[in-house]
Design a protein around this motif. Structure first.
Motif, PDB file in Angstrom:
ATOM      1  N   ILE A   1       3.079  -8.756   2.399  1.00  0.00           N
ATOM      2  CA  ILE A   1       2.056  -8.238   2.700  1.00  0.00           C
ATOM      3  C   ILE A   1       1.913  -6.937   1.878  1.00  0.00           C
ATOM      4  CG2 ILE A   1       0.670  -6.711   4.775  1.00  0.00           C
ATOM      5  CD1 ILE A   1       2.422  -8.500   6.570  1.00  0.00           C
ATOM      6  N   VAL A   2       0.746  -6.796   1.415  1.00  0.00           N
ATOM      7  CA  VAL A   2       0.421  -5.369   0.615  1.00  0.00           C
ATOM      8  C   VAL A   2      -0.674  -4.858   1.514  1.00  0.00           C
ATOM      9  CG1 VAL A   2      -1.101  -4.134  -1.216  1.00  0.00           C
ATOM     10  CG2 VAL A   2       0.819  -5.741  -1.731  1.00  0.00           C
ATOM     11  N   HIS A   3      -0.522  -3.585   1.876  1.00  0.00           N
ATOM     12  CA  HIS A   3      -1.261  -2.719   2.979  1.00  0.00           C
ATOM     13  C   HIS A   3      -1.698  -1.405   2.173  1.00  0.00           C
ATOM     14  CE1 HIS A   3      -2.278  -1.097   7.239  1.00  0.00           C
ATOM     15  NE2 HIS A   3      -3.029  -0.679   6.400  1.00  0.00           N
ATOM     16  N   THR A   4      -3.141  -1.638   1.690  1.00  0.00           N
ATOM     17  CA  THR A   4      -3.726  -0.358   1.074  1.00  0.00           C
ATOM     18  C   THR A   4      -4.440   0.633   1.632  1.00  0.00           C
ATOM     19  OG1 THR A   4      -5.795  -1.648   0.300  1.00  0.00           O
ATOM     20  CG2 THR A   4      -3.867  -1.700  -1.178  1.00  0.00           C
ATOM     21  N   HIS A   5      -4.465   2.059   1.279  1.00  0.00           N
ATOM     22  CA  HIS A   5      -5.176   3.010   1.831  1.00  0.00           C
ATOM     23  C   HIS A   5      -5.955   3.819   0.709  1.00  0.00           C
ATOM     24  CE1 HIS A   5      -2.328   2.423   5.421  1.00  0.00           C
ATOM     25  NE2 HIS A   5      -1.308   2.083   4.356  1.00  0.00           N
ATOM     26  N   SER A   6      -7.347   4.278   1.231  1.00  0.00           N
ATOM     27  CA  SER A   6      -7.789   5.210   0.148  1.00  0.00           C
ATOM     28  C   SER A   6      -8.425   4.363  -0.536  1.00  0.00           C
ATOM     29  CB  SER A   6      -7.151   6.313  -0.312  1.00  0.00           C
ATOM     30  OG  SER A   6      -6.232   5.957  -1.370  1.00  0.00           O
ATOM     31  N   SER A   7      -9.537   4.808  -1.250  1.00  0.00           N
ATOM     32  CA  SER A   7     -10.739   4.068  -2.049  1.00  0.00           C
ATOM     33  C   SER A   7      -9.709   3.950  -3.398  1.00  0.00           C
ATOM     34  CB  SER A   7     -11.738   4.972  -2.566  1.00  0.00           C
ATOM     35  OG  SER A   7     -12.435   5.201  -1.333  1.00  0.00           O
ATOM     36  N   LYS A   8      -9.398   4.553  -4.333  1.00  0.00           N
ATOM     37  CA  LYS A   8      -8.590   4.305  -5.434  1.00  0.00           C
ATOM     38  C   LYS A   8      -7.574   3.256  -5.182  1.00  0.00           C
ATOM     39  CE  LYS A   8      -9.550   5.569  -9.292  1.00  0.00           C
ATOM     40  NZ  LYS A   8      -8.728   6.644 -10.058  1.00  0.00           N
ATOM     41  N   ALA A   9      -6.634   3.504  -4.376  1.00  0.00           N
ATOM     42  CA  ALA A   9      -5.397   2.770  -4.158  1.00  0.00           C
ATOM     43  C   ALA A   9      -6.031   1.315  -3.486  1.00  0.00           C
ATOM     44  CB  ALA A   9      -4.259   3.474  -3.627  1.00  0.00           C
ATOM     45  N   GLY A  10      -7.039   1.475  -2.827  1.00  0.00           N
ATOM     46  CA  GLY A  10      -7.560   0.338  -2.166  1.00  0.00           C
ATOM     47  C   GLY A  10      -8.062  -0.541  -3.391  1.00  0.00           C
ATOM     48  N   VAL A  11      -8.485  -0.205  -4.231  1.00  0.00           N
ATOM     49  CA  VAL A  11      -9.344  -1.151  -5.035  1.00  0.00           C
ATOM     50  C   VAL A  11      -8.296  -1.581  -6.103  1.00  0.00           C
ATOM     51  CG1 VAL A  11     -10.749  -1.226  -7.193  1.00  0.00           C
ATOM     52  CG2 VAL A  11     -11.622  -0.174  -4.960  1.00  0.00           C
TER      53      VAL A  11
ATOM     54  N   PHE B   1     -14.987   6.203   3.913  1.00  0.00           N
ATOM     55  CA  PHE B   1     -15.339   5.603   2.799  1.00  0.00           C
ATOM     56  C   PHE B   1     -15.340   6.702   1.537  1.00  0.00           C
ATOM     57  CE2 PHE B   1     -17.640   2.621   5.659  1.00  0.00           C
ATOM     58  CZ  PHE B   1     -16.707   1.327   5.347  1.00  0.00           C
ATOM     59  N   GLY B   2     -15.084   6.215   0.476  1.00  0.00           N
ATOM     60  CA  GLY B   2     -15.016   7.171  -0.676  1.00  0.00           C
ATOM     61  C   GLY B   2     -16.549   7.541  -1.136  1.00  0.00           C
ATOM     62  N   PHE B   3     -17.542   6.940  -0.558  1.00  0.00           N
ATOM     63  CA  PHE B   3     -18.955   7.274  -1.090  1.00  0.00           C
ATOM     64  C   PHE B   3     -19.800   7.840   0.203  1.00  0.00           C
ATOM     65  CE2 PHE B   3     -18.496   2.862   0.560  1.00  0.00           C
ATOM     66  CZ  PHE B   3     -19.391   2.767   1.833  1.00  0.00           C
ATOM     67  N   ASN B   4     -20.727   8.449   0.149  1.00  0.00           N
ATOM     68  CA  ASN B   4     -21.400   9.439   1.315  1.00  0.00           C
ATOM     69  C   ASN B   4     -22.719   9.418   0.787  1.00  0.00           C
ATOM     70  OD1 ASN B   4     -21.780  12.225   0.287  1.00  0.00           O
ATOM     71  ND2 ASN B   4     -19.645  11.618  -0.333  1.00  0.00           N
ATOM     72  N   ARG B   5     -23.675   9.798   1.571  1.00  0.00           N
ATOM     73  CA  ARG B   5     -25.095   9.922   1.186  1.00  0.00           C
ATOM     74  C   ARG B   5     -25.466  11.053   0.752  1.00  0.00           C
ATOM     75  NH1 ARG B   5     -24.239   7.667   6.320  1.00  0.00           N
ATOM     76  NH2 ARG B   5     -25.210   5.548   6.780  1.00  0.00           N
ATOM     77  N   GLU B   6     -24.550  12.211   0.466  1.00  0.00           N
ATOM     78  CA  GLU B   6     -24.711  13.414  -0.377  1.00  0.00           C
ATOM     79  C   GLU B   6     -24.596  12.992  -1.735  1.00  0.00           C
ATOM     80  OE1 GLU B   6     -23.118  16.794   1.584  1.00  0.00           O
ATOM     81  OE2 GLU B   6     -24.134  16.467   3.538  1.00  0.00           O
ATOM     82  N   GLN B   7     -23.977  11.943  -2.117  1.00  0.00           N
ATOM     83  CA  GLN B   7     -23.394  11.674  -3.523  1.00  0.00           C
ATOM     84  C   GLN B   7     -24.736  11.430  -4.404  1.00  0.00           C
ATOM     85  OE1 GLN B   7     -20.717   8.821  -2.621  1.00  0.00           O
ATOM     86  NE2 GLN B   7     -18.916  10.186  -3.303  1.00  0.00           N
TER      87      GLN B   7
END
Length: 408
Positions: free
Chosen positions: A92-102, A123-129
């Motif tokens: 099993i690989v269990h990823t966390h956070s956006s960069k490590a997740g991808v 999420f690593g994205f948001n409506r203010e970006q």
């Protein structure tokens, strides 16, 4: 579930102080047999030392695994993850956070890891970006969604948003809350009088002064400048009030300068990173959270466990557990006046704040950190069993084809 050893490799970008990082460390340190945990992360986090000291957990630091988008370093990190996965052969690989997740999920696919789990802590994205950046980050998440066996979300709001955006396939996700050590925070709540006196003495705040606090990393997501603006509004109406900020980050200097410009520099105490958060929370009269976006910040159940009334922005996972006027004061993001009014009301009417804090306790059972780990173990077992059933089915079908008479 099979009783054979199941190798579980967690991947996270960096071990800074934060809910995702602390919970990842707690998980890998408390998984029970048959699970054999290991951890891969980028170096330079404040929790690196704790990771190295965990008994029975193999920790590998990958220097090229960084939070910022950096194509050359990202390719190096991907190549290193592939080498690590091939060597450790995790089930099993269990990823966390956006960069490590991808990167972690791509590496898992390239090395044919049987089960790939990704936790969404926000999420690593948001409506203010800027729109192009947000669109590219969403596209990256959509790209790796098909190679993800299962998703874990810490908030219902993130779960629903992920499904709506095509990031989380329906039926392949679970809601598992980001847990806290309830006993530590409840114990601090039982000693509130002592902690109030001690923290005020340490920070030069008069013993009877009301105190509002922010417990957060000082980065744009947490909008700490909104905290300062709201604090200035509170100070005009409650001139005896003081303000604590526990946390650090890129905006520390901006927070200090804005407090000075607003004439409250002598009333704002910047404490930096603290490892005694239960004690700091117990010293407050009200906790103010000014985030612009969130997963579900652990500081909310932490404050609830201590018994501190909350004024917070109505963003993402905060809405899972907070209801304005029932168990907290909740205002839209960047509503500095509304947030300040909530703080003022609680400071002037402690009974109102205590009533909110008491009602908020109903949600605490969801946030027990050991319950979180057991839920992940149960999920791992289910996913491994499914994989084994599919593998047996594939082998049976292949055998049947091999022994079948030639078709005419």
């Amino acid at each position: 579930m099979t009783e054979r050893t199941v190798r579980v490799l967690h991947v996270i970008t960096r071990l800074d102080l934060g809910g995702a990082q602390d919970n990842t460390l707690y998980t890998v340190g408390h998984l029970r047999p048959p699970y054999e945990p290991s951890l891969v992360c980028g170096p330079g986090g404040l929790l690196d030392g704790e990771a190295r000291e965990m008994p029975g957990v193999r920790v590998t630091f990958v220097p090229s695994l960084v939070r910022e988008i950096h194509p050359a370093r990202d390719l190096l990190a991907l190549a290193r993850l592939v080498r690590i996965f091939r060597k450790e052969r995790p089930h099993i690989v269990h990823t966390h956070s956006s960069k490590a997740g991808v990167l972690g999920r791509i590496a898992a696919r390239l090395t044919r890891v049987p089960v790939v789990v990704h936790s969404i802590h926000g999420f690593g994205f948001n409506r203010e970006q800027p729109a192009p950046l947000r669109a590219s980050l969403i596209a990256a998440e959509r790209t790796v969604a098909p190679i993800t066996t299962h998703f874990i979300a810490v908030s219902r709001a993130n779960l629903e948003e992920g499904i709506a955006l095509g990031i989380i396939p329906a039926g392949r996700a679970s809601l598992i809350r980001s847990g806290i050590r309830l006993d530590r925070f409840e114990a601090a709540g039982a000693e509130r009088a002592r902690h109030r006196e001690a923290v005020r003495s340490e920070t030069g705040i008069p013993p009877g002064a009301p105190v509002a606090g922010l417990i957060a990393c000082l980065k744009p997501q947490k909008s700490p400048l909104d905290f300062v603006e709201a604090a200035a509004l509170v100070a005009r109406r409650v001139p005896e009030a003081f303000f604590l900020v526990a946390g650090d980050g890129d905006l520390r200097g901006a927070v200090r300068e804005r407090a000075r410009a607003l004439g409250i520099g002598d009333r704002v105490r910047l404490l930096g990173w603290r490892r005694d958060v239960p004690r700091i929370l117990a010293s407050l009269d009200v906790m103010l959270l000014t985030s612009s976006w969130e997963g579900l910040p652990r500081v909310l159940p932490e404050a609830i466990a201590v018994g501190i009334p909350i004024v917070a922005t109505a963003v993402d996972g905060a809405n899972d557990i907070l209801a304005d006027g029932r168990n907290a004061v909740v205002r839209r993001a960047h509503d500095r006046e509304g947030l300040a009014e909530g703080v003022i009301r609680i400071l002037r009417d402690p009974g109102f704040g205590l009533g909110l804090a008491s009602c908020a306790r109903a949600c605490l059972g969801e946030f027990d950190i050991d319950r979180m780990v057991r839920a992940q173990e149960a999920l791992y077992g289910d996913l491994i069993d499914r994989h084994l059933r599919r593998a047996r089915g594939d082998a049976t079908r292949a055998g049947a084809r091999a022994t079948a008479p030639p078709s005419i």
